[in-house]
Design an enzyme around this catalytic site. Structure first.
Site, PDB file in Angstrom:
ATOM      1  CG  HIS A 299      39.180  38.803  39.487  1.00 13.06           C
ATOM      2  ND1 HIS A 299      38.785  37.570  39.958  1.00 13.06           N
ATOM      3  CD2 HIS A 299      38.922  38.797  38.143  1.00 13.06           C
ATOM      4  CE1 HIS A 299      38.308  36.857  38.939  1.00 13.06           C
ATOM      5  NE2 HIS A 299      38.381  37.578  37.842  1.00 13.06           N
TER       6      HIS A 299
ATOM      7  CG  ASP B 284      33.583  36.625  31.955  1.00 15.30           C
ATOM      8  OD1 ASP B 284      32.517  36.473  32.580  1.00 15.30           O
ATOM      9  OD2 ASP B 284      34.643  36.950  32.510  1.00 15.30           O
TER      10      ASP B 284
ATOM     11  CG  ASP C 108      33.102  37.488  35.582  1.00 11.63           C
ATOM     12  OD1 ASP C 108      33.178  38.579  34.999  1.00 11.63           O
ATOM     13  OD2 ASP C 108      33.970  36.593  35.470  1.00 11.63           O
TER      14      ASP C 108
END
Length: 630
Positions: free
Chosen positions: A137, A271, A178
């Site tokens: 990110h 995740d 992800d």
């Protein structure tokens, strides 16, 4: 295998932790759990241990600005101090800093670079980087979403640019599995034809973190990099092994073979695994092993697996182990062991292929949709994870115990909003400390008010409420729990979710966006704003409006339930409280009720004074009458 698999792990990266929130999902236990599982499985004895090292300023400057490098490298210094670091963190989206953050971030980035160089040079066959904080990110000049430096992007830019002599390593494939879109990585290579960035992630019509349109399938890169950015956006949660394998077979692998990379860097966020508290997808270790096995066919097996997200300690450890076992050549997973893909998976695949076929002719051929399952239900799906939860005090001390926390993931209906739709407005009705606007703004913009021990994180959308009004509701206000992390000793306010004719509670309703409401809901339950993405969506309004008007969005949490109180000007009035189950536990004494602290009580008084029709004495009587006598 002729050459060894390298691995990096260093406990110094455990020094990075949230100084205010012991329950933050991006915690040191993420990497220690993985390392322990690899050790227990006996695979570490067959790997080459590579020493972690910090990234140099020159390496970081390949993708980050000088200003950002200086900030992240010095934020842990005494010059900032705890309050200075907290103030800086509030300027970013979903970030914390402590005195170990700089070293951890430099080690994470440098370790991924070091392993990538060794694999590219042929010194290692493949490698696994067990590092934190994650990176995908992080933007060129901004920390974001738990990420300080973009670890994989730094390594990819070094390999692809030729700034470090690496024979043959000019084309890099980044595979980001992800569950969140890697906005930072995408932006860094938007116009670069030497780096193919692929991301499969939850999109939820732009409502899922990091939000916006950037993760949609039509974002394919620009300039010379057009066609070298591939997004596969899931419309909701619930996707599992078969869905990801279908994407590998019909999107990623055909393009990757044409691209013919010299090395593959995996932004390995786990995740997307079953049981993750933030993700809502259902990948298993088998699914991860199949995906890794497929990627081993590329670049002569030169793969670097770098840890990104993943917040269920058991699933992250098992899934990472499965990937390392593939790198070692231990696992040959069979596809027949997985279920059929969902119908919506094929719809998504078809959209992606149509968008990309002008750049990759191999995708022009129409694929036949095999037998499939109906799409993941637009219903409640409870995801269980082991997490730390704050328990009551014992001899005046806060202690933390491990308990099961369930986060309810409810998918967003594509009919409700488009990627271009702004977050709708709702009325957030509060009966506690947030009745005082100064306290509410700690949640929205970050910071502290007098008496509070833990500052608010702040939201990405920091706009104050558009307007507010006061209302009364036939629900009982009470004060429960012995101690809270924010206010110390004393109870905090709860609203009994079951209405009662004999009760009357004052509430102040603020007009804010649904995304702001989600952010407040997450912070009330000691979750980061990343966890807020997709918690409550417009598709849930009808469910909330039907009796009994309450939905438990985060189970086993203090304020995990959302209660519908009516409508005003077409927008729902929502409040946050405990579950009906916990309300009964308070009533029978299983959970303690306690009088609020003076500091907490003062915030209620300050808020109610702004109501304008109650004196200080009347307000004090109202509050004390709802508190148990000591």
């Amino acid at each position: 295998r002729a050459m060894a698999v390298g691995v990096v792990y260093d406990r110094r990266m455990c020094a990075h932790r949230d100084p205010f929130n012991k329950l933050h999902p991006e915690q040191p236990a993420r990497i220690t759990a993985i390392w322990q599982r690899l050790e227990d499985a006996g695979v570490l004895d067959r790997c080459v241990r590579v020493d972690a090292r910090p990234a140099t300023a020159e390496e970081l400057a390949t993708v980050h600005t000088e200003r950002h490098i200086e900030k992240m490298s010095s934020v842990s210094s005494r010059a900032y101090g705890k309050e200075g670091r907290a103030a800086l963190a509030r300027r970013y989206n979903s970030i914390y800093f402590n005195d170990g953050s700089s070293e951890s971030a430099l080690l994470a980035a440098g370790s991924v670079v070091e392993l990538s160089l060794k694999v590219a040079r042929g010194e290692l066959a493949s490698a696994a980087a067990i590092v934190r904080p994650p990176g995908h990110h992080a933007e060129a000049d901004e920390a974001m979403g738990f990420c300080l430096f973009n670890n994989v992007a730094v390594a990819a830019q070094i390999l692809s640019s030729g700034k470090v002599s690496v024979a043959g390593s000019h084309k890099v494939l980044i595979v980001d599995w992800d569950v969140h879109h890697g906005n930072g990585t995408q932006n860094m290579f938007w116009q670069d034809p030497n780096v193919l960035y692929f991301s499969v992630h939850r999109y939820d019509d732009g409502y899922f973190y990091p939000g916006g349109q950037e993760g949609n399938f039509d974002k394919v890169g620009g300039g010379a990099g057009a066609g070298f950015n591939i997004n596969v956006p899931w419309p909701r949660g619930g996707y599992s092994d078969a869905d990801y394998v279908a994407v590998w077979e019909h999107v990623l692998m055909p393009v990757a073979r044409e691209f013919n990379p010299d090395i593959v860097l995996i932004s390995g966020g786990f995740d997307s695994a079953r049981g993750d508290p933030l993700g809502g997808c259902k990948l298993t270790p088998l699914g991860y092993s199949i995906m890794t096995q497929e990627l081993m066919q590329l670049a002569g097996g030169k793969i670097v697996l770098a840890l990104e997200g993943g917040y269920n300690l058991e699933s992250i450890a098992e899934s990472y182990l499965a990937c390392v076992q593939v790198l070692l050549g231990d696992i040959q997973s069979e596809r027949h062991e997985i279920e059929q893909a969902y119908e919506s998976t094929w719809t998504t695949i078809d959209k992606v292929r149509q968008e990309l076929c002008q750049y990759w002719p191999v995708l022009r051929e129409k694929i036949e949709m095999p037998a499939s399952r109906s799409s993941p239900p637009k219903a409640f799906e409870r995801l269980t994870t082991e997490a730390d939860a704050v328990e009551e005090t014992h001899d005046g001390e806060v202690f933390v115990r491990s308990e099961t926390v369930e986060i309810v993931q409810i998918s967003v209906s594509s009919e409700v909003s488009s990627p271009h739709s702004p977050s709708p407005y709702i009325w957030y009705a509060t009966y506690g400390s947030n009745m005082w606007p100064a306290r509410l703004m700690c949640y929205i913009q970050g910071g502290k008010v007098e008496g509070i021990e833990v500052p608010g994180q702040g939201l990405l959308e920091k706009t104050p409420p558009l307007e507010d009004f006061w209302l009364s509701a036939p629900h009982r206000l009470f004060f429960g729990r012995e101690r809270s992390l924010s206010w110390g000793n004393g109870g905090v306010a709860f609203l009994n979710p079951v209405p009662s004719d004999g009760d009357n509670c004052h509430l102040r309703a603020y007009k804010i966006t649904l995304e702001q409401f989600n952010g407040i809901l997450a912070q009330e339950n000691r979750l980061d704003s990343v966890a807020a993405s997709g918690l409550v969506s417009p598709s849930h309004f009808e469910t909330l409006k039907s009796s009994p008007h309450i939905v438990d969005f985060i189970e086993n949490a203090w304020y995990g339930s959302v209660l519908y109180l009516g409508d005003k000007n077409g927008a729902p009035i929502l409040t946050i409280t405990c579950s009906q189950r916990d309300a009964k536990r308070f009533e029978c004494g299983e959970l303690p009720t306690r009088a609020p602290s003076v500091a907490y009580q003062n915030t209620l008084i300050n808020g109610l004074l702004e109501k304008g029709d109650m004196s200080h004495e009347q307000i004090l009587a109202y509050v004390t009458s709802r508190a148990p006598r000591s």
